[in-house]
Design a protein around this motif. Structure first.
Motif, PDB file in Angstrom:
ATOM      1  N   MET A  90      -7.679  -8.807   7.248  1.00  0.00           N
ATOM      2  CA  MET A  90      -6.589  -7.952   6.823  1.00  0.00           C
ATOM      3  C   MET A  90      -7.018  -6.494   6.997  1.00  0.00           C
ATOM      4  O   MET A  90      -8.113  -6.111   6.615  1.00  0.00           O
ATOM      5  CB  MET A  90      -6.250  -8.243   5.357  1.00  0.00           C
ATOM      6  CG  MET A  90      -5.147  -7.379   4.836  1.00  0.00           C
ATOM      7  SD  MET A  90      -4.517  -7.845   3.210  1.00  0.00           S
ATOM      8  CE  MET A  90      -5.930  -7.670   2.181  1.00  0.00           C
ATOM      9  N   LYS A  91      -6.140  -5.706   7.586  1.00  0.00           N
ATOM     10  CA  LYS A  91      -6.417  -4.296   7.856  1.00  0.00           C
ATOM     11  C   LYS A  91      -5.927  -3.433   6.694  1.00  0.00           C
ATOM     12  O   LYS A  91      -4.815  -3.597   6.213  1.00  0.00           O
ATOM     13  CB  LYS A  91      -5.705  -3.901   9.146  1.00  0.00           C
ATOM     14  CG  LYS A  91      -5.936  -2.492   9.570  1.00  0.00           C
ATOM     15  CD  LYS A  91      -5.277  -2.256  10.926  1.00  0.00           C
ATOM     16  CE  LYS A  91      -4.492  -0.986  10.876  1.00  0.00           C
ATOM     17  NZ  LYS A  91      -3.747  -0.729  12.086  1.00  0.00           N
ATOM     18  N   LYS A  92      -6.767  -2.505   6.262  1.00  0.00           N
ATOM     19  CA  LYS A  92      -6.438  -1.575   5.179  1.00  0.00           C
ATOM     20  C   LYS A  92      -5.391  -0.568   5.655  1.00  0.00           C
ATOM     21  O   LYS A  92      -5.545   0.034   6.715  1.00  0.00           O
ATOM     22  CB  LYS A  92      -7.717  -0.850   4.734  1.00  0.00           C
ATOM     23  CG  LYS A  92      -7.516   0.307   3.807  1.00  0.00           C
ATOM     24  CD  LYS A  92      -7.484  -0.149   2.393  1.00  0.00           C
ATOM     25  CE  LYS A  92      -7.453   1.029   1.439  1.00  0.00           C
ATOM     26  NZ  LYS A  92      -6.276   1.057   0.624  1.00  0.00           N
ATOM     27  N   LEU A  93      -4.331  -0.397   4.871  1.00  0.00           N
ATOM     28  CA  LEU A  93      -3.337   0.638   5.177  1.00  0.00           C
ATOM     29  C   LEU A  93      -3.951   2.005   4.960  1.00  0.00           C
ATOM     30  O   LEU A  93      -4.639   2.222   3.967  1.00  0.00           O
ATOM     31  CB  LEU A  93      -2.109   0.502   4.278  1.00  0.00           C
ATOM     32  CG  LEU A  93      -1.051  -0.499   4.675  1.00  0.00           C
ATOM     33  CD1 LEU A  93       0.087  -0.485   3.657  1.00  0.00           C
ATOM     34  CD2 LEU A  93      -0.505  -0.245   6.051  1.00  0.00           C
ATOM     35  N   ARG A  94      -3.697   2.907   5.849  1.00  0.00           N
ATOM     36  CA  ARG A  94      -4.197   4.281   5.731  1.00  0.00           C
ATOM     37  C   ARG A  94      -3.096   5.141   5.108  1.00  0.00           C
ATOM     38  O   ARG A  94      -2.373   5.859   5.809  1.00  0.00           O
ATOM     39  CB  ARG A  94      -4.612   4.845   7.086  1.00  0.00           C
ATOM     40  CG  ARG A  94      -5.588   4.019   7.921  1.00  0.00           C
ATOM     41  CD  ARG A  94      -6.851   3.621   7.162  1.00  0.00           C
ATOM     42  NE  ARG A  94      -7.934   3.211   8.037  1.00  0.00           N
ATOM     43  CZ  ARG A  94      -8.171   1.957   8.403  1.00  0.00           C
ATOM     44  NH1 ARG A  94      -7.373   0.989   8.014  1.00  0.00           N
ATOM     45  NH2 ARG A  94      -9.198   1.668   9.179  1.00  0.00           N
ATOM     46  N   GLY A 148      -1.591  -5.644   0.271  1.00  0.00           N
ATOM     47  CA  GLY A 148      -1.841  -6.935   0.894  1.00  0.00           C
ATOM     48  C   GLY A 148      -0.968  -7.128   2.119  1.00  0.00           C
ATOM     49  O   GLY A 148       0.178  -6.690   2.151  1.00  0.00           O
ATOM     50  N   GLU A 149      -1.525  -7.743   3.159  1.00  0.00           N
ATOM     51  CA  GLU A 149      -0.800  -8.101   4.387  1.00  0.00           C
ATOM     52  C   GLU A 149       0.098  -6.990   4.924  1.00  0.00           C
ATOM     53  O   GLU A 149       1.293  -7.179   5.154  1.00  0.00           O
ATOM     54  CB  GLU A 149       0.022  -9.375   4.155  1.00  0.00           C
ATOM     55  CG  GLU A 149      -0.783 -10.596   3.792  1.00  0.00           C
ATOM     56  CD  GLU A 149      -1.882 -10.938   4.804  1.00  0.00           C
ATOM     57  OE1 GLU A 149      -1.667 -10.776   6.020  1.00  0.00           O
ATOM     58  OE2 GLU A 149      -2.967 -11.343   4.367  1.00  0.00           O
ATOM     59  N   GLY A 150      -0.462  -5.802   5.091  1.00  0.00           N
ATOM     60  CA  GLY A 150       0.279  -4.710   5.710  1.00  0.00           C
ATOM     61  C   GLY A 150       1.291  -4.017   4.817  1.00  0.00           C
ATOM     62  O   GLY A 150       2.148  -3.281   5.298  1.00  0.00           O
ATOM     63  N   ILE A 163       5.124   0.733   0.971  1.00  0.00           N
ATOM     64  CA  ILE A 163       4.710   1.327   2.236  1.00  0.00           C
ATOM     65  C   ILE A 163       4.197   0.207   3.148  1.00  0.00           C
ATOM     66  O   ILE A 163       3.409  -0.636   2.712  1.00  0.00           O
ATOM     67  CB  ILE A 163       3.598   2.372   2.014  1.00  0.00           C
ATOM     68  CG1 ILE A 163       4.093   3.452   1.047  1.00  0.00           C
ATOM     69  CG2 ILE A 163       3.148   2.983   3.325  1.00  0.00           C
ATOM     70  CD1 ILE A 163       3.016   4.403   0.563  1.00  0.00           C
ATOM     71  N   THR A 164       4.645   0.234   4.396  1.00  0.00           N
ATOM     72  CA  THR A 164       4.196  -0.777   5.352  1.00  0.00           C
ATOM     73  C   THR A 164       3.493  -0.097   6.520  1.00  0.00           C
ATOM     74  O   THR A 164       3.511   1.125   6.646  1.00  0.00           O
ATOM     75  CB  THR A 164       5.387  -1.598   5.898  1.00  0.00           C
ATOM     76  OG1 THR A 164       6.193  -0.757   6.718  1.00  0.00           O
ATOM     77  CG2 THR A 164       6.209  -2.191   4.772  1.00  0.00           C
ATOM     78  N   ASP A 165       2.923  -0.919   7.385  1.00  0.00           N
ATOM     79  CA  ASP A 165       2.260  -0.379   8.567  1.00  0.00           C
ATOM     80  C   ASP A 165       3.212  -0.293   9.763  1.00  0.00           C
ATOM     81  O   ASP A 165       2.782  -0.143  10.893  1.00  0.00           O
ATOM     82  CB  ASP A 165       1.002  -1.182   8.907  1.00  0.00           C
ATOM     83  CG  ASP A 165       1.287  -2.655   9.128  1.00  0.00           C
ATOM     84  OD1 ASP A 165       2.463  -3.078   9.066  1.00  0.00           O
ATOM     85  OD2 ASP A 165       0.324  -3.410   9.359  1.00  0.00           O
TER      86      ASP A 165
END
Length: 182
Positions: A1-5, A69-71, A166-168
């Motif tokens: 899982m990629k961390k949201l910036r 979690g999950e984008g 907030i989403t990616d």
């Protein structure tokens, strides 16, 4: 899982905020930054020394907690909108000349950014019909930034909390309505 910036998402979003005109006078663009009290003081002092504009200021207050979690990240985010002003103004003058022409219009633009961006959803607070909570601070600079009797700047400011999802996703193009900000 990629961390949201989150810091990058906000930076990119607030870079789209337009200037506006009131009584044929063009507003200054918002200066956005983030951090805690120490960072705020350092940034303002550095900009002052380098003769760079720091106002109107939009500050994302850290530290901040949110669920991720999950984008997707959700939580309450706190911001401060401030502008440099004169210590000589009375509160009624501050509201007419500073809040009405600088702080309220910029708050409106920030809220539009949150509602119009493809990657952010402005949510109501728990069981309330409220999209943001704000506190106004006329003549706040001497309390916020000062050390003793010599403040760095005199502020008129407001803090506001927003509940965001907030989403990616891509932010998309934001078309601001400048007619509704005054």
């Amino acid at each position: 899982m990629k961390k949201l910036r989150i810091h990058r998402i906000f930076r990119d979003l607030f870079a789209t905020l337009p200037t506006y005109q009131i009584n044929s006078v063009e507003s200054d663009p918002i200066f956005y930054h983030l951090g805690d009290q120490d960072e705020l003081n350092k940034v303002l002092l550095t900009r002052q020394v380098n003769q760079q504009k720091a106002y109107p200021l939009l500050w994302y207050k850290l530290p901040n907690s949110y669920v991720e979690g999950e984008g997707v990240a959700t939580g309450t985010f706190t911001f401060i909108l401030a502008t440099n002003t004169s210590a000589d103004l009375f509160n009624d003058q501050r509201f007419e000349t500073v809040f009405d022409t600088v702080l309220y219009p910029n708050l409106s633009l920030v809220l539009q950014a949150f509602t119009k961006a493809n990657n952010i959803q402005l949510n109501k607070f728990n069981n309330e019909n409220t999209y943001f909570k704000s506190t106004e601070y006329p003549d706040y600079g001497k309390l916020m930034l000062g050390t003793g009797d010599d403040p760095l700047d005199y502020w008129d400011a407001m803090s506001f909390d927003v509940n965001l999802r907030i989403t990616d996703n891509c932010q998309g193009t934001i078309n601001y309505n400048l007619k509704d900000i005054i």
